[in-house]
Design a protein around this motif. Structure first.
Motif, PDB file in Angstrom:
ATOM      1  N   ASN A  24      27.016 -16.711 -46.024  1.00 29.01           N
ATOM      2  CA  ASN A  24      27.347 -18.080 -45.415  1.00 29.01           C
ATOM      3  C   ASN A  24      26.648 -19.015 -46.037  1.00 29.01           C
ATOM      4  OD1 ASN A  24      29.500 -17.000 -43.716  1.00 29.01           O
ATOM      5  ND2 ASN A  24      27.902 -16.193 -42.079  1.00 29.01           N
TER       6      ASN A  24
ATOM      7  N   ARG B 142      25.692 -12.067 -32.747  1.00 32.98           N
ATOM      8  CA  ARG B 142      26.632 -11.032 -31.871  1.00 32.98           C
ATOM      9  C   ARG B 142      26.864  -9.925 -32.781  1.00 32.98           C
ATOM     10  NH1 ARG B 142      30.945 -14.211 -28.275  1.00 32.98           N
ATOM     11  NH2 ARG B 142      31.435 -12.338 -27.322  1.00 32.98           N
TER      12      ARG B 142
ATOM     13  N   SER C 169      24.916 -12.920 -43.531  1.00 31.76           N
ATOM     14  CA  SER C 169      25.103 -12.172 -42.192  1.00 31.76           C
ATOM     15  C   SER C 169      25.406 -10.843 -42.691  1.00 31.76           C
ATOM     16  CB  SER C 169      26.210 -12.816 -41.667  1.00 31.76           C
ATOM     17  OG  SER C 169      26.090 -14.065 -41.303  1.00 31.76           O
TER      18      SER C 169
ATOM     19  N   ILE D 128      36.268 -13.219 -30.875  1.00 30.00           N
ATOM     20  CA  ILE D 128      35.358 -12.077 -31.620  1.00 30.00           C
ATOM     21  C   ILE D 128      36.379 -11.143 -32.071  1.00 30.00           C
ATOM     22  CG2 ILE D 128      33.560 -10.531 -31.668  1.00 30.00           C
ATOM     23  CD1 ILE D 128      32.683 -13.309 -31.898  1.00 30.00           C
ATOM     24  N   VAL D 129      36.351 -10.781 -33.354  1.00 32.49           N
ATOM     25  CA  VAL D 129      36.991  -9.619 -33.796  1.00 32.49           C
ATOM     26  C   VAL D 129      36.253  -8.809 -34.991  1.00 32.49           C
ATOM     27  CG1 VAL D 129      39.440 -10.875 -33.764  1.00 32.49           C
ATOM     28  CG2 VAL D 129      37.920 -11.279 -35.745  1.00 32.49           C
TER      29      VAL D 129
ATOM     30  N   GLU E 196      21.218 -11.853 -39.043  1.00 28.17           N
ATOM     31  CA  GLU E 196      21.327 -13.252 -39.901  1.00 28.17           C
ATOM     32  C   GLU E 196      19.802 -13.307 -40.599  1.00 28.17           C
ATOM     33  OE1 GLU E 196      24.728 -15.418 -37.101  1.00 28.17           O
ATOM     34  OE2 GLU E 196      22.632 -15.347 -36.476  1.00 28.17           O
TER      35      GLU E 196
ATOM     36  N   GLU F 125      27.979 -10.681 -45.256  1.00 28.70           N
ATOM     37  CA  GLU F 125      28.577 -12.109 -45.831  1.00 28.70           C
ATOM     38  C   GLU F 125      27.671 -12.971 -46.329  1.00 28.70           C
ATOM     39  OE1 GLU F 125      31.625 -14.475 -42.474  1.00 28.70           O
ATOM     40  OE2 GLU F 125      30.206 -13.237 -41.900  1.00 28.70           O
TER      41      GLU F 125
ATOM     42  N   LYS G 228      20.783 -25.481 -34.768  1.00 31.47           N
ATOM     43  CA  LYS G 228      21.975 -26.274 -34.301  1.00 31.47           C
ATOM     44  C   LYS G 228      21.489 -27.456 -33.399  1.00 31.47           C
ATOM     45  CE  LYS G 228      25.546 -22.588 -34.517  1.00 31.47           C
ATOM     46  NZ  LYS G 228      26.364 -21.586 -33.684  1.00 31.47           N
TER      47      LYS G 228
ATOM     48  N   THR H 127      22.503 -18.797 -31.035  1.00 31.48           N
ATOM     49  CA  THR H 127      21.963 -19.905 -32.011  1.00 31.48           C
ATOM     50  C   THR H 127      22.429 -21.071 -31.303  1.00 31.48           C
ATOM     51  OG1 THR H 127      24.377 -19.314 -33.203  1.00 31.48           O
ATOM     52  CG2 THR H 127      22.230 -18.580 -33.993  1.00 31.48           C
TER      53      THR H 127
ATOM     54  N   ASP I 286      31.488 -24.938 -31.448  1.00 29.43           N
ATOM     55  CA  ASP I 286      31.080 -23.715 -31.987  1.00 29.43           C
ATOM     56  C   ASP I 286      32.726 -23.025 -32.582  1.00 29.43           C
ATOM     57  OD1 ASP I 286      29.579 -21.758 -33.265  1.00 29.43           O
ATOM     58  OD2 ASP I 286      30.189 -20.422 -31.665  1.00 29.43           O
TER      59      ASP I 286
ATOM     60  N   ARG J 172      29.333  -4.363 -36.354  1.00 27.89           N
ATOM     61  CA  ARG J 172      30.163  -4.093 -35.323  1.00 27.89           C
ATOM     62  C   ARG J 172      30.857  -2.930 -35.637  1.00 27.89           C
ATOM     63  NH1 ARG J 172      32.123  -7.283 -31.181  1.00 27.89           N
ATOM     64  NH2 ARG J 172      30.811  -8.924 -31.675  1.00 27.89           N
TER      65      ARG J 172
ATOM     66  N   HIS K  68      26.929  -7.531 -40.774  1.00 28.27           N
ATOM     67  CA  HIS K  68      27.618  -7.065 -39.417  1.00 28.27           C
ATOM     68  C   HIS K  68      27.330  -5.793 -39.422  1.00 28.27           C
ATOM     69  CE1 HIS K  68      29.635 -10.816 -39.016  1.00 28.27           C
ATOM     70  NE2 HIS K  68      29.623 -11.392 -40.295  1.00 28.27           N
TER      71      HIS K  68
HETATM   72  O1  LIG Z   1      26.840 -18.931 -34.385  1.00 33.23           O
HETATM   73  P1  LIG Z   1      28.112 -18.900 -35.042  1.00 33.23           P
HETATM   74  O2  LIG Z   1      28.487 -20.279 -36.164  1.00 33.23           O
HETATM   75  O3  LIG Z   1      29.302 -18.539 -34.313  1.00 33.23           O
HETATM   76  O4  LIG Z   1      27.984 -17.885 -36.175  1.00 33.23           O
HETATM   77  C1  LIG Z   1      27.378 -16.653 -35.941  1.00 33.23           C
HETATM   78  C2  LIG Z   1      28.003 -15.683 -36.693  1.00 33.23           C
HETATM   79  O5  LIG Z   1      29.513 -15.582 -36.130  1.00 33.23           O
HETATM   80  C3  LIG Z   1      30.489 -14.874 -37.081  1.00 33.23           C
HETATM   81  O6  LIG Z   1      30.249 -13.427 -36.448  1.00 33.23           O
HETATM   82  C4  LIG Z   1      30.832 -13.312 -35.231  1.00 33.23           C
HETATM   83  O7  LIG Z   1      32.110 -13.450 -35.058  1.00 33.23           O
HETATM   84  C5  LIG Z   1      32.941 -12.310 -35.979  1.00 33.23           C
HETATM   85  C6  LIG Z   1      34.059 -12.668 -36.145  1.00 33.23           C
HETATM   86  O8  LIG Z   1      34.749 -12.400 -34.728  1.00 33.23           O
HETATM   87  C7  LIG Z   1      32.425 -10.815 -35.403  1.00 33.23           C
HETATM   88  O9  LIG Z   1      32.999  -9.873 -36.200  1.00 33.23           O
HETATM   89  C8  LIG Z   1      30.546 -10.918 -35.547  1.00 33.23           C
HETATM   90  O10 LIG Z   1      30.406  -9.766 -35.057  1.00 33.23           O
HETATM   91  C9  LIG Z   1      30.087 -12.065 -34.781  1.00 33.23           C
HETATM   92  O11 LIG Z   1      28.828 -11.929 -34.835  1.00 33.23           O
HETATM   93  C10 LIG Z   1      30.144 -14.937 -38.413  1.00 33.23           C
HETATM   94  O12 LIG Z   1      31.068 -13.790 -38.954  1.00 33.23           O
HETATM   95  C11 LIG Z   1      28.777 -14.352 -38.876  1.00 33.23           C
HETATM   96  O13 LIG Z   1      28.869 -14.717 -40.163  1.00 33.23           O
HETATM   97  C12 LIG Z   1      27.840 -15.558 -38.097  1.00 33.23           C
HETATM   98  O14 LIG Z   1      26.512 -15.234 -38.333  1.00 33.23           O
END
Ligand SMILES: O=P(O)(O)OC[C@H]1O[C@H](O[C@H]2O[C@H](CO)[C@@H](O)[C@H](O)[C@H]2O)[C@H](O)[C@@H](O)[C@@H]1O
Length: 364
Positions: A225, A264, A230, A124-125, A268, A223, A277, A306, A116, A234, A232
């Motif tokens: 994707n 996190r 997504s 994670i930022v 989504e 975002e 996945k 996921t 991943d 945070r 966010h």
């Molecule tokens: O399951 P993944 O492929 O790892 O994708 C899940 C989400 O990952 C990203 O968000 C996560 O990382 C970000 C950056 O560190 C953080 O700010 C966020 O809180 C995390 O959820 C990505 O930006 C998302 O679009 C994905 O859905």
């Protein structure tokens, strides 16, 4: 930045000459008598289904990231952090401390590595556009790739996997090697699989609309994707979380073919197709000709709920190793754990080093 899961092709792990006896694999999911604090773990678990099971949306949003100060404080107040973590570590031991066990499980097999990205290769930022991989992690990745290339000349199957495969948007955007090789003419154009392509215009619309609708929420970030939007939270003040959740839910009412899940600190929105996945992992194993191979050991490393779909697939197949990246106890189908991306890097480097040394060792 495009968020993608990375599939590093194979790492051939020859049989260790004096391998220790194999410990039971996979390790049992639950040790008898281990008390699990259900509420906390359920909060971790339910979000993947998009149905918050405890105290509504805000509670589920809070639980989506155990690093959240209040969640951590609640655990500490219950005085259960250490006990719970220790019990969890018995069930999901560190892939570093059980490194020998893992390489023993790969005895005579080739490891196919699935990685991943967010939270696994990159920390994670707050800003998803700044989730860069460190240079040291990149070097680790390069070592794995370099190591692979060395093997490529020797093993035909390796040649088919001469480049990395990428699976973005929760496995809905899969791209394989584009280059042909003399062994691999059939795959000259690479694997390209997008099971949700018909949803592209809809996802665009939802993205644009949510950008507008969430403008009133400071810190919210939407975002695109590609096959998933997504949202966010945070950086959103907790006081605005329920408003944000309402906005997202209201948007979805117009799109019955889309569903809402949580990662996190992120909502989504994705197509309701039966694809995740786990399915992407199966697809890749199939495409790479590894589906029925007994001499292949898939290793999947991921941090998010996921990724559980992939862990589940490995567990069901009885083939491969799932490694969850988490500092906190979480209900998981993974067998092993690593705490953070730095440990993922250490694990990858150890694997490469182990293989290098195995090759150098005389075979008796
Ligand atoms: O399951 P993944 O492929 O790892 O994708 C899940 C989400 O990952 C990203 O968000 C996560 O990382 C970000 C950056 O560190 C953080 O700010 C966020 O809180 C995390 O959820 C990505 O930006 C998302 O679009 C994905 O859905």
């Amino acid at each position: 930045m495009t968020k993608q899961s990375v599939v590093v092709p194979e790492v051939a792990v020859p049989m260790p000459p004096n391998s220790a006896p194999l410990l039971p694999y996979p390790p049992p999911r639950a040790a008898p008598g281990v008390a699990v604090r259900k509420k906390y773990l359920q909060a971790q678990l339910d979000l993947g289904a998009g149905l918050p099971l405890i105290n509504g949306w805000v509670e589920s949003m809070r639980a989506s990231s155990p690093t959240h100060a209040k969640a951590a404080a609640a655990l500490a107040a219950a005085g259960a952090v250490d006990d719970e973590r220790a019990a969890w570590m018995v069930r999901h031991p560190s892939a570093l401390s059980k490194f020998e066990q893992i390489v023993a499980a790969s005895k005579g097999k080739k490891i196919v590595m699935f990685l991943d990205y967010d939270g696994t290769l990159s920390p994670i930022v707050d800003d998803p556009d700044s989730a860069f991989m460190s240079d040291t992690m990149r070097r680790a990745g390069r070592s794995v790739a370099k190591h692979f290339r060395r093997c490529r000349d020797k093993v035909f199957e390796f040649v088919k996997l001469a480049e990395l495969y990428y699976a973005g948007s929760h496995g809905m955007d899969i791209k394989g090697p584009a280059k042909a090789s003399r062994h691999n003419k059939a795959k000259a154009k690479g694997v390209l699989f997008q099971p949700a392509s018909e949803f592209l215009p809809m996802i665009e619309q939802v993205h644009d609309s949510l950008i507008e609708r969430t403008k009133c929420i400071p810190g919210a970030k939407v975002e695109n994707n590609k096959f998933c939007v997504s949202v966010h939270f945070r950086c959103v003040d907790e006081k605005s979380w329920s408003t944000l959740a309402d906005i997202v839910k209201a948007e979805l009412k117009d799109y019955p073919k889309l569903k809402l899940t949580q990662g996190r600190m992120v909502f989504e929105i994705r197509p309701t197709i039966k694809w995740d996945k786990g399915k992407a992992l199966e697809f890749l194993l199939e495409s790479l000709g590894f589906a029925d191979c007994t001499n292949v050991l898939p290793v999947y490393i991921g941090d998010d709920r996921t990724d559980e779909d992939a862990f589940k697939v490995l567990r069901k197949r009885g083939q491969g190793i799932g490694i969850l990246v988490s500092k906190y106890p979480k209900d998981t189908n993974a067998s092993y754990s690593l705490q953070e991306p730095a440990e993922v890097m250490e694990f990858l480097l150890r694997l490469v080093e182990w293989e290098r040394l195995s090759r150098a060792r005389p075979k008796w």
